[in-house]
Design an enzyme around this catalytic site. Structure first.
Site, PDB file in Angstrom:
ATOM      1  N   GLU A  91       0.803  -1.213   0.000  1.00  0.00           N
ATOM      2  CA  GLU A  91       0.000   0.000   0.000  1.00  0.00           C
ATOM      3  C   GLU A  91       0.838   1.265   0.000  1.00  0.00           C
ATOM      4  OE1 GLU A  91      -4.277  -0.811   1.885  1.00  0.00           O
ATOM      5  OE2 GLU A  91      -2.616  -1.393   3.165  1.00  0.00           O
ATOM      6  N   CYS A 104       3.452   8.248   1.378  1.00  0.00           N
ATOM      7  CA  CYS A 104       4.030   7.211   2.232  1.00  0.00           C
ATOM      8  C   CYS A 104       4.165   5.951   1.377  1.00  0.00           C
ATOM      9  CB  CYS A 104       3.099   6.997   3.422  1.00  0.00           C
ATOM     10  SG  CYS A 104       3.623   5.680   4.509  1.00  0.00           S
ATOM     11  N   CYS A 111       7.167  -7.890   6.177  1.00  0.00           N
ATOM     12  CA  CYS A 111       8.375  -7.409   6.853  1.00  0.00           C
ATOM     13  C   CYS A 111       8.875  -8.503   7.784  1.00  0.00           C
ATOM     14  CB  CYS A 111       8.079  -6.145   7.650  1.00  0.00           C
ATOM     15  SG  CYS A 111       9.550  -5.462   8.454  1.00  0.00           S
ATOM     16  N   CYS A 115       7.720  -6.574  14.474  1.00  0.00           N
ATOM     17  CA  CYS A 115       7.408  -5.771  15.667  1.00  0.00           C
ATOM     18  C   CYS A 115       6.017  -6.146  16.176  1.00  0.00           C
ATOM     19  CB  CYS A 115       7.447  -4.282  15.320  1.00  0.00           C
ATOM     20  SG  CYS A 115       9.072  -3.760  14.763  1.00  0.00           S
ATOM     21  N   CYS A 118       2.828  -4.011  15.029  1.00  0.00           N
ATOM     22  CA  CYS A 118       2.697  -3.655  13.615  1.00  0.00           C
ATOM     23  C   CYS A 118       2.026  -4.787  12.846  1.00  0.00           C
ATOM     24  CB  CYS A 118       4.071  -3.359  13.040  1.00  0.00           C
ATOM     25  SG  CYS A 118       4.065  -3.116  11.256  1.00  0.00           S
ATOM     26  N   CYS A 344      -0.811   4.635  10.229  1.00  0.00           N
ATOM     27  CA  CYS A 344       0.389   3.832  10.421  1.00  0.00           C
ATOM     28  C   CYS A 344       0.051   2.451  10.944  1.00  0.00           C
ATOM     29  CB  CYS A 344       1.284   4.434  11.483  1.00  0.00           C
ATOM     30  SG  CYS A 344       1.876   6.020  11.075  1.00  0.00           S
TER      31      CYS A 344
HETATM   32  N1  SAH Z   1       9.908  -0.486   8.959  1.00  0.00           N
HETATM   33  C1  SAH Z   1      10.105   0.891   9.148  1.00  0.00           C
HETATM   34  C2  SAH Z   1       9.161   1.756   8.351  1.00  0.00           C
HETATM   35  C3  SAH Z   1       7.735   1.316   8.245  1.00  0.00           C
HETATM   36  S1  SAH Z   1       6.763   1.415   9.701  1.00  0.00           S
HETATM   37  C4  SAH Z   1      10.056   1.258  10.614  1.00  0.00           C
HETATM   38  O1  SAH Z   1       9.659   0.425  11.410  1.00  0.00           O
HETATM   39  O2  SAH Z   1      10.442   2.374  10.933  1.00  0.00           O
HETATM   40  C5  SAH Z   1       6.471   3.166   9.881  1.00  0.00           C
HETATM   41  C6  SAH Z   1       6.146   3.601  11.310  1.00  0.00           C
HETATM   42  O3  SAH Z   1       4.849   3.120  11.687  1.00  0.00           O
HETATM   43  C7  SAH Z   1       7.122   3.041  12.304  1.00  0.00           C
HETATM   44  O4  SAH Z   1       7.541   4.013  13.234  1.00  0.00           O
HETATM   45  C8  SAH Z   1       6.290   1.995  13.000  1.00  0.00           C
HETATM   46  O5  SAH Z   1       6.781   1.723  14.267  1.00  0.00           O
HETATM   47  C9  SAH Z   1       4.922   2.605  12.999  1.00  0.00           C
HETATM   48  N2  SAH Z   1       3.854   1.650  13.263  1.00  0.00           N
HETATM   49  C10 SAH Z   1       3.800   0.360  12.899  1.00  0.00           C
HETATM   50  N3  SAH Z   1       2.653  -0.214  13.327  1.00  0.00           N
HETATM   51  C11 SAH Z   1       1.949   0.751  13.958  1.00  0.00           C
HETATM   52  C12 SAH Z   1       0.675   0.792  14.600  1.00  0.00           C
HETATM   53  N4  SAH Z   1      -0.114  -0.267  14.644  1.00  0.00           N
HETATM   54  N5  SAH Z   1       0.285   1.965  15.129  1.00  0.00           N
HETATM   55  C13 SAH Z   1       1.061   3.066  15.055  1.00  0.00           C
HETATM   56  N6  SAH Z   1       2.261   3.087  14.467  1.00  0.00           N
HETATM   57  C14 SAH Z   1       2.714   1.946  13.927  1.00  0.00           C
HETATM   58 FE1  SF4 Z   2       8.617  -3.993   9.950  1.00  0.00          FE
HETATM   59 FE2  SF4 Z   2       6.404  -2.990  10.996  1.00  0.00          FE
HETATM   60 FE3  SF4 Z   2       8.561  -3.267  12.512  1.00  0.00          FE
HETATM   61 FE4  SF4 Z   2       8.544  -1.385  10.592  1.00  0.00          FE
HETATM   62  S1  SF4 Z   2       7.234  -1.454  12.407  1.00  0.00           S
HETATM   63  S2  SF4 Z   2      10.191  -2.840  11.049  1.00  0.00           S
HETATM   64  S3  SF4 Z   2       7.296  -2.436   9.048  1.00  0.00           S
HETATM   65  S4  SF4 Z   2       7.414  -4.943  11.559  1.00  0.00           S
END
Ligand code: SAH
Ligand code: SF4
Length: 386
Positions: A91, A104, A111, A115, A118, A344
């Site tokens: 997306e 974005c 990924c 995390c 996420c 996000c």
């Molecule tokens: N992988 C990279 C970039 C993509 S994620 C990274 O982790 O930085 C972009 C941002 O969205 C990151 O700061 C991530 O921690 C945040 N993010 C991911 N899942 C989220 C969620 N459910 N709610 C709010 N922010 C989130």
């Molecule tokens: Fe990957 Fe989501 Fe962690 Fe970013 S926040 S590194 S997209 S798992």
């Protein structure tokens, strides 16, 4: 199979033109047609000799990813779901603001970092995107939006690599894609307005500084290793002290004089006063002024499989107050596009369920939106104004 010219930065395109027996400067003309004017047909390129156009037709094409769906939020945010084949989708989200237009972009299908908070991370890793697949998101969005907003000038002024995927785990495709974004013959974006967001792949932060320094955002989410190990598993490999040291090294080459730390606010997990004070200590240990970084607090966007909750607004405010009082500039991210799940970490919402995507893909004839027929719903809703 002909090559997709969206896969090339200007150097790559010049080498390709030389391979066709053409002068390198032809690549500049071609590059401008593709990226500045959004051309996808060689016959449009009226200042290229017919013989060259014929050669190009035989060996190359210009093609963006197929669009599976397009959603427009009441606040003007637009979200596209692109088909990256093999049952995967990614997306991109466009966020209009008064003084800028931000896109974005995704760097991977899924990924591997996993995390906890996420939904992309929960989905697992499918594959890296190619240069062309990363560039394609910008090419499509910019030229689509220009047509629909009836604008001649640039619509997208900022790009953030904050969609799906960890950009620094797809470094070989990331760097040429960034070069296309920055190139004056293409999008001409300022280095300060292109942001790579990373969960902390330390050696690649240094490589980015050497190869293509752009603005850097680091997803911190915790003030100590015990907690960060749990939220961002990559922390076990590159703990906070190493990550902070890499940020400080990056500042020597960065186009901005600060690093942005992203901090996703998870209720009862990382949002206490104690956590905020620990962050202050961490930042001040590098420089007592605390002005080498900024914090962006992101209200967590919940999804059921995470088992986590968003911190109440008052808690986020109190957290921000502690950081600000310590001289650390802290902002709270506004959530945009809520009604279309464009926030996000929700980007993978629809993608998580592979069977759902598979069925969408198999029915593509009915839901696919191509640039031509996507025009009507977009134009008629008229939800984007500047
Ligand atoms: N992988 C990279 C970039 C993509 S994620 C990274 O982790 O930085 C972009 C941002 O969205 C990151 O700061 C991530 O921690 C945040 N993010 C991911 N899942 C989220 C969620 N459910 N709610 C709010 N922010 C989130
Ligand atoms: Fe990957 Fe989501 Fe962690 Fe970013 S926040 S590194 S997209 S798992």
């Amino acid at each position: 199979m002909t090559v997709n010219l969206l896969d090339f930065d200007l150097e790559g395109l010049a080498a390709f033109c030389e391979g066709l027996g053409e002068k390198r400067f032809r690549a500049t003309q071609l590059f401008r047609w593709i990226h500045q004017r959004g051309a996808s047909q060689f016959d449009e390129m009226s200042d290229l000799a017919k013989s060259l156009r014929e050669k190009l037709k035989a060996s190359a094409h210009i093609e963006a990813l197929p669009v599976l769906s397009q959603h427009i939020s009441s606040d003007g945010t637009v979200k596209w779901l692109f088909d990256v084949h093999g049952g995967n989708a990614i997306e991109s989200v466009f966020i209009p603001e008064d003084d800028r237009g931000t896109l974005c972009i995704s760097s991977q299908a899924g990924c591997a970092v996993a995390c906890r908070f996420c939904s992309t991370g929960h989905q697992g890793f499918s594959r890296n995107l190619t240069v062309g697949e990363i560039v394609s998101q910008l090419w499509f969005a910019e030229h689509f939006l220009r047509r629909h907003l009836k604008r001649q000038d640039r619509v997208i002024s900022n790009v953030v690599m904050m969609g799906m995927g960890e950009p620094l785990q797809n470094f070989t495709a990331l760097v040429p894609a960034l070069r296309v974004m920055l190139d004056d013959h293409a999008y001409g974006l300022s280095r300060r307005r292109v942001t790579v967001s990373t969960s902390g792949v330390v050696p690649m932060i240094d490589r980015l500084g050497q190869d293509c320094p752009v603005a850097l955002a680091v997803s911190l989410h915790a003030p100590n290793d015990a907690l960060r190990d749990n939220l961002v598993p990559l922390n076990k490999k590159y703990p906070i002290a190493e990550l902070v040291a890499a940020c400080v090294r990056y500042l020597k080459v960065a186009p901005r004089d600060f690093i942005t730390f992203e901090y996703c606010m998870l209720s009862g997990v990382n949002d206490s006063e104690g956590h905020a004070l620990e962050l202050v200590k961490l930042v001040r240990a590098q420089s007592s002024a605390g002005n080498w970084c900024k914090f962006n607090l992101i209200p967590f966007n919940p999804f059921p499989a995470s088992g986590l909750l968003r911190s109440p607004h008052a808690v986020v405010l109190a957290f921000a107050k502690i950081l600000n009082a310590a001289g650390i500039v802290t902002t709270i991210r506004k959530t945009r596009g809520d009604d279309i799940d464009a926030a996000c970490g929700q980007l993978a919402g629809e993608v998580m369920d592979r069977t759902n995507i598979q069925s969408r893909l198999s029915k593509r004839g009915t839901i696919e939106i191509r640039p031509e027929n996507a025009m009507a719903p977009f134009g008629s809703k008229d939800t984007i104004n500047d």
